[in-house]
Design an enzyme around this catalytic site. Structure first.
Site, mmCIF file in Angstrom:
data_model
loop_
_atom_site.group_PDB
_atom_site.id
_atom_site.type_symbol
_atom_site.label_atom_id
_atom_site.label_comp_id
_atom_site.label_asym_id
_atom_site.label_seq_id
_atom_site.Cartn_x
_atom_site.Cartn_y
_atom_site.Cartn_z
ATOM 1 N N ASP A 155 0.810 -1.226 0.000
ATOM 2 C CA ASP A 155 0.000 0.000 0.000
ATOM 3 C C ASP A 155 0.839 1.270 0.000
ATOM 4 O O ASP A 155 0.312 2.341 -0.271
ATOM 5 C CB ASP A 155 -0.911 0.030 1.240
ATOM 6 C CG ASP A 155 -2.007 -1.023 1.174
ATOM 7 O OD1 ASP A 155 -2.341 -1.452 0.069
ATOM 8 O OD2 ASP A 155 -2.508 -1.419 2.236
ATOM 9 N N ARG A 283 -18.343 -2.329 -16.790
ATOM 10 C CA ARG A 283 -18.006 -3.554 -16.068
ATOM 11 C C ARG A 283 -17.130 -3.206 -14.863
ATOM 12 O O ARG A 283 -16.446 -2.191 -14.851
ATOM 13 C CB ARG A 283 -17.249 -4.535 -16.972
ATOM 14 C CG ARG A 283 -17.934 -4.824 -18.306
ATOM 15 C CD ARG A 283 -19.261 -5.546 -18.111
ATOM 16 N NE ARG A 283 -20.073 -5.551 -19.302
ATOM 17 C CZ ARG A 283 -20.029 -6.490 -20.241
ATOM 18 N NH1 ARG A 283 -19.183 -7.492 -20.122
ATOM 19 N NH2 ARG A 283 -20.826 -6.422 -21.292
ATOM 20 N N GLN A 291 -2.665 -8.417 -6.759
ATOM 21 C CA GLN A 291 -1.744 -7.294 -6.579
ATOM 22 C C GLN A 291 -0.549 -7.657 -5.704
ATOM 23 O O GLN A 291 0.522 -7.079 -5.848
ATOM 24 C CB GLN A 291 -2.496 -6.112 -5.954
ATOM 25 C CG GLN A 291 -3.572 -5.539 -6.848
ATOM 26 C CD GLN A 291 -4.620 -4.759 -6.071
ATOM 27 O OE1 GLN A 291 -4.420 -3.599 -5.757
ATOM 28 N NE2 GLN A 291 -5.745 -5.389 -5.752
ATOM 29 N N ARG A 292 -0.724 -8.589 -4.786
ATOM 30 C CA ARG A 292 0.364 -8.992 -3.899
ATOM 31 C C ARG A 292 1.285 -10.013 -4.547
ATOM 32 O O ARG A 292 2.394 -10.233 -4.088
ATOM 33 C CB ARG A 292 -0.200 -9.644 -2.637
ATOM 34 C CG ARG A 292 -0.831 -8.717 -1.650
ATOM 35 C CD ARG A 292 -1.098 -9.468 -0.347
ATOM 36 N NE ARG A 292 -1.856 -8.660 0.585
ATOM 37 C CZ ARG A 292 -1.318 -7.737 1.375
ATOM 38 N NH1 ARG A 292 -0.023 -7.522 1.336
ATOM 39 N NH2 ARG A 292 -2.076 -7.046 2.201
ATOM 40 N N THR A 531 17.024 7.921 -20.727
ATOM 41 C CA THR A 531 17.947 6.978 -21.353
ATOM 42 C C THR A 531 18.096 5.765 -20.457
ATOM 43 O O THR A 531 18.195 5.908 -19.231
ATOM 44 C CB THR A 531 19.331 7.608 -21.598
ATOM 45 O OG1 THR A 531 20.272 6.580 -21.918
ATOM 46 C CG2 THR A 531 19.849 8.362 -20.388
ATOM 47 N N SER A 533 20.634 4.055 -20.101
ATOM 48 C CA SER A 533 21.984 4.031 -19.550
ATOM 49 C C SER A 533 22.099 4.805 -18.248
ATOM 50 O O SER A 533 23.048 4.609 -17.487
ATOM 51 C CB SER A 533 22.985 4.608 -20.559
ATOM 52 O OG SER A 533 22.904 3.929 -21.795
ATOM 53 N N GLY A 577 24.329 0.123 -22.005
ATOM 54 C CA GLY A 577 24.664 1.169 -21.045
ATOM 55 C C GLY A 577 25.786 2.079 -21.474
ATOM 56 O O GLY A 577 26.188 2.968 -20.720
ATOM 57 N N GLY A 578 26.331 1.864 -22.703
ATOM 58 C CA GLY A 578 27.443 2.706 -23.125
ATOM 59 C C GLY A 578 28.613 2.568 -22.168
ATOM 60 O O GLY A 578 28.948 1.465 -21.747
ATOM 61 N N ARG A 740 31.271 10.118 -21.786
ATOM 62 C CA ARG A 740 29.832 10.382 -21.899
ATOM 63 C C ARG A 740 29.075 9.902 -20.657
ATOM 64 O O ARG A 740 28.136 9.104 -20.735
ATOM 65 C CB ARG A 740 29.262 9.693 -23.159
ATOM 66 C CG ARG A 740 29.788 10.272 -24.447
ATOM 67 C CD ARG A 740 29.541 9.330 -25.624
ATOM 68 N NE ARG A 740 28.149 8.896 -25.700
ATOM 69 C CZ ARG A 740 27.164 9.559 -26.288
ATOM 70 N NH1 ARG A 740 27.428 10.732 -26.859
ATOM 71 N NH2 ARG A 740 25.948 9.077 -26.334
#
Length: 785
Positions: A155, A283, A291-292, A531, A533, A577-578, A740
């Site tokens: 929750d 509906r 959900q669990r 991205t 990465s 991931g570059g 980068r």
């Protein structure tokens, strides 16, 4: 009796995905730090009954637990613990094992019980002494009980934390179900009312509404106005008039009106189906305990593991005077907080709802909750509330452009930005196919690359992967900076909103630097990093990275299962991931990889040799009872020589028939299909923040913009905050341009945790490469190294 520090771990309350990851992390971290680890089976029931329900755990006892749903050590209600006699039995059982530290993963009720147990501990010990069960000397080492709490709850109902263990896994199940329901709803032009869990907390309903682009939501903390029936029907009717064929209403099980009366799915269904009103074929779908279920998503595995490690540290660092703490998550930072203060605030929410003080209930939730609620209202009621519109003279024309590779959440970000613009009266304009499309196809007939958004089309983009307006890596300098500047002037853009990866960041840097030469570029520009990465400087999180990790973890779970089934097999998996090792490192944490190779650390023959020896040792000790499958992750650019195939072949050769190895390359499937709920929700929140930031500048502000560093920014999550940082500062101080990626990475220590929990021995780092004249002189023998 006292010797090694002995730490017990238990799960309590409702189960949640990720609890097994907590147990695994706690057991292995405790053993790594020289402690004995115990598991208390069946929650407080096991604590009271003792015996074989409190078991000492070995390293291999928790192998494979990361990918298991629920809790393997069980959880059960225990009425006996509510009585002092039960708590006395629990104290007796812990003392008999020599345990004086307890880590509990559960909800607020379980954690409240733990704090009471700790407060009562001295008197319980004294009673054991008075009864003659132990002497004062025997009890001396156990005068104080240290307890640390972890919140396991789908929750997400504990105040003071942005996420509880299991909540994003449950949200993933909900969003997947709604995505499936939408297909049939659209086919038959139906309305669906989807009931989700949340008696006192509407987090699941709210986030599902944001992530799926639902038409309406009901949550306990914020009932709609007294005329909720008219409001809902008005919004649904507006959407239908626009041409929408489907209607999705999400309702939390604890939904109330402003008078405190329960709103049921049947009431909503009857209203939508009323033949004198909308008359929709409606509906109801109640998702219930689905959900669990299932395994934990990548985020919950990361959260469970890192919080489990932190919990062990907190237990060992605690003193008798340290208040019982709970491990929480704020934005991107793990924090210890006072347990009872968090529980007290949580209970105040329920009391505020009961007292119909709904403003206070919302105020007691975290900042993200309130912000996401406002985001939902803004994106679902587009052009319904005309009071939101700014005066005509303040309305802006904002260009939307995606740059770089596709990433999950790009479309959700565009949708949210467009919705905000339309609600405020701004004109959002799509620039299709990046700067390449802008420069060379803007004037194409019949459809050019620059055109207004069609809201009916955009409204359906919440759950779409990829980039609906197209994207590529071309930079403004490659398209022609003069051409880009002329087109910005031609189309009279007042601001630019970029979504993308490192190329998008580079593009903003280029546009900023070109302002002196081209005055038309003196408009506010902001970047929302997207991205897989996660290598954009200025932020610790990029859209798409969570989707990528989910895909990678799912892929690795499947091949690890194959490796386990065939016995003694290692898979070497290559990640994208570059030159950023984020995906490999977090993926390794999520699947329990035996080793992770990243560009930041590098890779050498000595490292490989050490890992081969380690694997040989591991398999030699495997007696056939435990799951023996192993996974190694290697980033695609970790080495110029060693790739996944070569490493797999080296392992196969060096194993000498003792185990097998294979390579696995998931490739571009890591970009994902349907974006994860986290990427969708954060896309909405951050995109709206970006447009609001641009909106502050207004129109015709060229001179102001040129001298204002905040006119070219990148939005980011840093630690516990969402911040805008000037691009000039980021490019000059925070960027490793050759590789980068950012100069420093927040996840550096996570690699060490991966190694610890995998039992990987310490290894020597590769020697740094010699460069320039130094390298030449060493090769010539002129200089020694």
């Amino acid at each position: 009796m006292a010797g090694k520090k002995k730490i017990a771990i238990m799960t309590s309350g409702g189960d949640s995905p990720g609890m097994n990851g907590v147990v695994r992390a706690c057991v292995r971290m405790a053993i790594h730090l020289g402690c004995d680890a115990y598991c208390v089976y069946e929650g407080y029931e096991g604590l009271v009954r003792g015996g074989d329900l409190i078991r000492k755990m070995q390293w291999n006892d928790v192998r494979g637990w990361l990918s298991e749903g629920g809790t393997l050590i069980g959880t059960a209600r225990c009425m006996a613990f509510y009585e002092r006699a039960g708590r006395l039995a629990a104290a007796r059982n812990l003392i008999s094992q020599g345990i004086d530290a307890l880590i509990i993963c559960g909800g607020d009720g379980s954690l409240t019980g733990a704090d009471r147990f700790r407060a009562e501990w001295p008197s319980l010990i004294q009673e054991l002494q008075n009864n003659g069960e132990y002497t004062a000397l025997q009890l001396e080492p156990y005068r104080h009980l240290n307890i640390v709490g972890l919140v396991g709850s789908i929750d997400n109902d504990l105040s003071g934390t942005d996420a509880t263990i299991g909540c994003y896994s449950a949200l993933s199940r909900i969003c997947h179900a709604v995505d499936l329901i939408e297909a049939t709803a659209s086919s038959h032009s139906r309305a669906f009312v989807v009931e989700v869990m949340g008696r006192h907390c509407g987090w699941l309903a709210l986030m599902a509404g944001v992530a799926t682009g639902a038409d309406f939501i009901f949550i306990p903390e914020k009932p709609r106005e007294d005329n909720w029936r008219e409001e809902m029907c008005g919004i649904v009717e507006h959407h239908r008039k626009l041409g929408k064929r489907k209607t999705i209403v999400i309702i939390a099980e604890g939904a109330l009106d402003r008078e405190g009366n329960k709103i049921t799915p049947e009431m909503v269904k009857d209203l939508l189906a009323d033949k004198n009103g909308l008359g929709l074929d409606t509906r109801i779908t109640t998702l219930g305990h689905v959900q669990r279920g299932g395994t934990a998503v990548a985020y919950d595995r990361m959260l469970a593991t890192l919080q489990g490690v932190e919990a062990v540290k907190a237990v060992l660092e605690a003193t008798p005077d340290t208040p019982t703490c709970v491990i929480t998550m704020n934005e991107n930072k793990i924090v210890r907080k006072n347990l009872m203060e968090a529980v007290k605030e949580t209970k105040l929410v329920a009391k505020a709802i009961e007292a119909q003080d709904f403003d206070r209930a919302m105020g007691l939730r975290d900042t993200e909750f309130s912000e996401q609620y406002r985001s939902f209202m803004m994106t679902t009621a587009v052009q319904v509330d005309h009071k939101l519109m700014v005066p005509e003279k303040e309305r802006m024309k904002i260009g939307f452009i995606n740059v770089g590779a596709p990433a999950g959440g790009m479309n959700a970000a565009v949708r949210a930005g467009v919705a905000y613009c339309l609600s405020r009266g701004h004109e959002p304009v799509a620039i299709y196919n990046g700067f390449a499309g802008f420069a060379r196809h803007h004037g194409d007939k019949p459809l050019g690359a620059v055109r207004s958004f069609d809201w009916l089309e955009v409204d359906g983009w919440a759950s779409k992967g990829g980039s609906e307006i197209g994207t590529n890596r071309e930079l403004p300098s490659e398209s022609g900076m003069e051409k880009i500047a002329d087109l910005i002037e031609l189309y009279k853009f007042d601001a630019l909103f970029l979504i993308g990866g490192f190329e998008a960041f580079h593009a903003v840097c280029q546009l900023r630097k070109a302002r002196d030469q081209y005055p038309s570029l003196c408009i506010p520009i902001t970047l929302l990093p997207a991205t897989i990465s996660n290598n954009v400087p200025g932020t610790e999180y990029s859209l798409g990275s969570d989707t990528c990790l989910n895909e990678l973890v799912e892929y690795c779970d499947k091949i690890k299962q194959s490796a386990s089934a065939t016995r003694r097999r290692v898979f070497v998996v290559e990640t994208q991931g570059g030159r950023s090792g984020y995906v490999a490192t977090l993926g390794g944490l999520g699947v329990g990889a035996s080793a992770v190779y990243t560009p930041e650390e590098g890779l050498s023959l000595e490292m490989l040799a050490a890992d081969v020896r380690h694997l040989k040792s591991v398999f030699a000790k495997d007696q056939g009872q435990s799951r023996a499958g192993r996974v190694i992750l290697i980033n695609e650019k970790a080495s110029k020589v060693y790739n996944a195939r070569l490493i797999a072949e080296i392992l196969r050769e060096e194993a000498h028939g003792r185990f097998e190895s294979r390579e696995g390359i998931p490739g571009h499937m890591q970009q994902g299909g349907v974006p994860s709920p986290m990427d969708r929700c954060r896309a909405v929140r951050l995109a709206i923040r970006c447009i609001q930031h641009l909106e502050q500048f207004g129109r015709n502000v060229h001179n102001r913009v040129k001298n204002d560093p905040m006119s070219a920014t990148v939005i980011g999550i840093k630690g516990a905050s969402v911040v805008f940082t000037p691009v000039k500062q980021v490019e000059e101080e925070e960027t490793d341009w050759p590789n980068r990626r950012p100069n420093t990475v927040f996840w550096k220590d996570i690699g060490e945790i991966c190694d610890i929990l995998a039992g990987r021995p310490k290894h020597e780092l590769p020697e740094p490469d010699l460069k320039g004249l130094k390298a030449k002189d060493v090769k010539r023998g002129i200089e020694s190294y």
